[in-house]
Design an enzyme around this catalytic site. Structure first.
Site, short mmCIF file in Angstrom:
data_model
loop_
_atom_site.label_atom_id
_atom_site.label_comp_id
_atom_site.label_asym_id
_atom_site.label_seq_id
_atom_site.Cartn_x
_atom_site.Cartn_y
_atom_site.Cartn_z
N ASN A 116 1.72 6.79 2.76
CA ASN A 116 2.13 8.09 2.21
C ASN A 116 3.54 8.47 2.66
O ASN A 116 3.90 8.27 3.82
CB ASN A 116 1.15 9.18 2.66
CG ASN A 116 -0.26 8.90 2.20
OD1 ASN A 116 -0.97 8.11 2.81
ND2 ASN A 116 -0.66 9.54 1.11
N HIS A 160 0.85 -1.20 0.00
CA HIS A 160 0.00 0.00 0.00
C HIS A 160 0.88 1.25 0.00
O HIS A 160 1.47 1.61 1.02
CB HIS A 160 -0.91 -0.01 1.23
CG HIS A 160 -1.94 1.07 1.26
ND1 HIS A 160 -3.29 0.81 1.33
CD2 HIS A 160 -1.83 2.41 1.24
CE1 HIS A 160 -3.97 1.95 1.36
NE2 HIS A 160 -3.08 2.95 1.31
N GLU A 177 -10.58 4.34 8.31
CA GLU A 177 -9.40 5.15 8.63
C GLU A 177 -9.82 6.26 9.58
O GLU A 177 -9.81 7.44 9.25
CB GLU A 177 -8.77 5.72 7.36
CG GLU A 177 -7.41 6.33 7.60
CD GLU A 177 -6.73 6.82 6.34
OE1 GLU A 177 -5.59 7.31 6.44
OE2 GLU A 177 -7.32 6.71 5.24
#
Length: 447
Positions: free
Chosen positions: A335, A84, A237
């Site tokens: 990220n 991911h 999330e």
């Protein structure tokens, strides 16, 4: 550090390998006994084609005429797999910072950057920068979510496809169409699903809580079924114990008797549910065959943030509960240096260290090593599952540290990266300088 031969067969002795990175049948056949640290002491024979010819327990190998490289009991891992990531957003923090550090702040900053004029040069340079980092740190497979909004999807995917071709043989790349699940509900959903199938990708709905969530889950499954696509949801999330995205997805998969691949990322809210309910959800996730990827580096940064208080609840899926229930659990980098997380370097060693320390998996480092190797590689599905065994490619990461404590105590964990039996050049094994991106719009650091 040690020198790896440039050609011919060679032997690596005195290697300390986490048990989660050795194929279980190999360990059983050799009668391997783990160390207290959860590792095996091994000898690896590498043939002239760069494959593992044989594996032996330390002290149990026959004599060899091959060049011998002594690891000195240093850790030797397989190259890793990142399930991911968001390489299309990577390195945008300088021009799209998240000024309040919250999830909503990140969304707004990313949206603002998304509306700026798109440049193929910019997108390609940032994605390639991310891949250079990942290669230097020891990654061999990546699934990346690509923003797939109207008007931006096709050019981003074309740029990605060119990179996928040019990076073949170094890192295997898989695209995932990332957009809000609500945006799949109309004709654009069909368009995105068809594009994803065209590029051999994965459908990646971002599921938010709300009364329409169940319908959005059904629509995602319909599209995936029609276009023969794997599915990878962002879900739960948040730190709301009533968030139920993971449960909705599991129940829909079971109802349909779904045979395709499903991954759910984040799943943070499951850790706040009452124990009996969390167990029920975990059992249903296992029954549905869903893999879960925990992404705590981003979620620890974003979730539970209040300007005047210290966070109490943290953004980590209950990895022990899920694994005990039989769920395939992976750790991912998510990220890196964008509005959602201003840090990170696509380094799965850092991800493993931080996830295990935050989630108290550090008492069983060795077994959990598969969460950055064999498990995500299997869920990505681009190449043979990443475990040490005869016949597998000699894709290795060789550290200086001789224990998990030594490896994880040095920032950057010095390492040699071996791809198909040969060490990377010094240039490839060195993460790129951030100044490489200074010529792109808004990416030089503020003065």
């Amino acid at each position: 550090m040690m020198s790896i031969p440039d050609s011919g067969p060679w032997r690596l002795t005195d290697a300390t390998v986490p048990i989660g990175m050795v194929a279980p049948p190999v360990a059983a056949k050799l009668g391997l006994k783990p160390t207290q640290d959860g590792c095996y002491r091994l000898i690896l024979d590498i043939d002239g084609d760069g494959d593992i010819e044989a594996i032996w327990p330390t002290g149990g190998a026959p004599e060899t005429q091959s060049t011998t490289v002594r690891a000195g009991n240093a850790h030797v891992w397989t190259r890793m797999a990142d399930l991911h990531t968001h390489i299309d957003k990577s390195q945008t923090w300088a021009r799209a910072p998240n000024r309040d550090g919250t999830f909503n702040g990140a969304k707004e900053a990313a949206k603002a950057d998304r509306t700026a004029p798109w440049s193929r040069e910019d997108a390609t340079a940032r994605m390639e920068f991310a891949l250079k980092c990942a290669l230097a740190h020891g990654t061999r497979s990546i699934r990346t979510h690509l923003d797939s909004q109207k008007g931006r999807t096709q050019p981003t995917w074309e740029a990605f496809a060119d990179l996928r071709d040019s990076w073949a043989g170094r890192i295997a790349l898989q695209p995932c169409a990332s957009l809000g699940a609500a945006k799949l509900m109309d004709g654009y959903g069909e368009e995105v699903a068809a594009l994803t199938a065209q590029y051999g990708g994965v459908l990646g709905p971002v599921l938010y809580p709300g009364p329409e969530a169940a319908a959005q889950v059904r629509r995602a499954f319909d599209l995936a079924e029609r276009h023969d696509l794997p599915i990878d949801f962002h879900t739960d999330e948040n730190l709301d114990p009533d968030s139920s995205g993971l449960s909705l997805i599991a129940e829909e998969a079971i109802r349909r008797r779904w045979q395709g691949s499903i991954v759910c990322g984040h799943c943070c809210s499951l850790s706040l549910k009452p124990a009996d309910e969390a167990q029920r959800v975990a059992d249903r996730v296992a029954e549905a065959g869903i893999g879960v990827v925990a992404l705590p580096m981003t979620n620890i940064y974003l979730l539970g943030r209040e300007a005047t208080s210290t966070p109490v609840y943290r953004g980590l899926a209950p990895i022990h509960l899920l694994r005990a229930a039989g769920v395939a659990v992976a750790f991912g980098s998510d990220n890196c240096r964008d509005a959602f997380h201003p840090y990170g370097d696509h380094d799965l060693v850092e991800v493993f260290r931080e996830t295990a320390r935050i989630g108290h998996a550090d008492m069983s480092w060795g077994p959990w090593a598969d969460a950055v190797a064999a498990v995500p590689d299997r869920l990505i599905g681009l190449q043979e599952t990443n475990s040490l065994k005869p016949g597998a490619a000699a894709d290795l990461v060789i550290f200086r540290g001789r224990s998990f404590s030594e490896v994880f105590s040095r920032l950057g964990a010095p390492r040699i990266i071996v791809v198909k039996g040969r060490a990377l050049s010094e240039a490839e094994a060195t993460p790129p300088a951030f100044s490489e991106l200074d010529g792109l719009s808004g990416l030089a650091p503020a003065e």
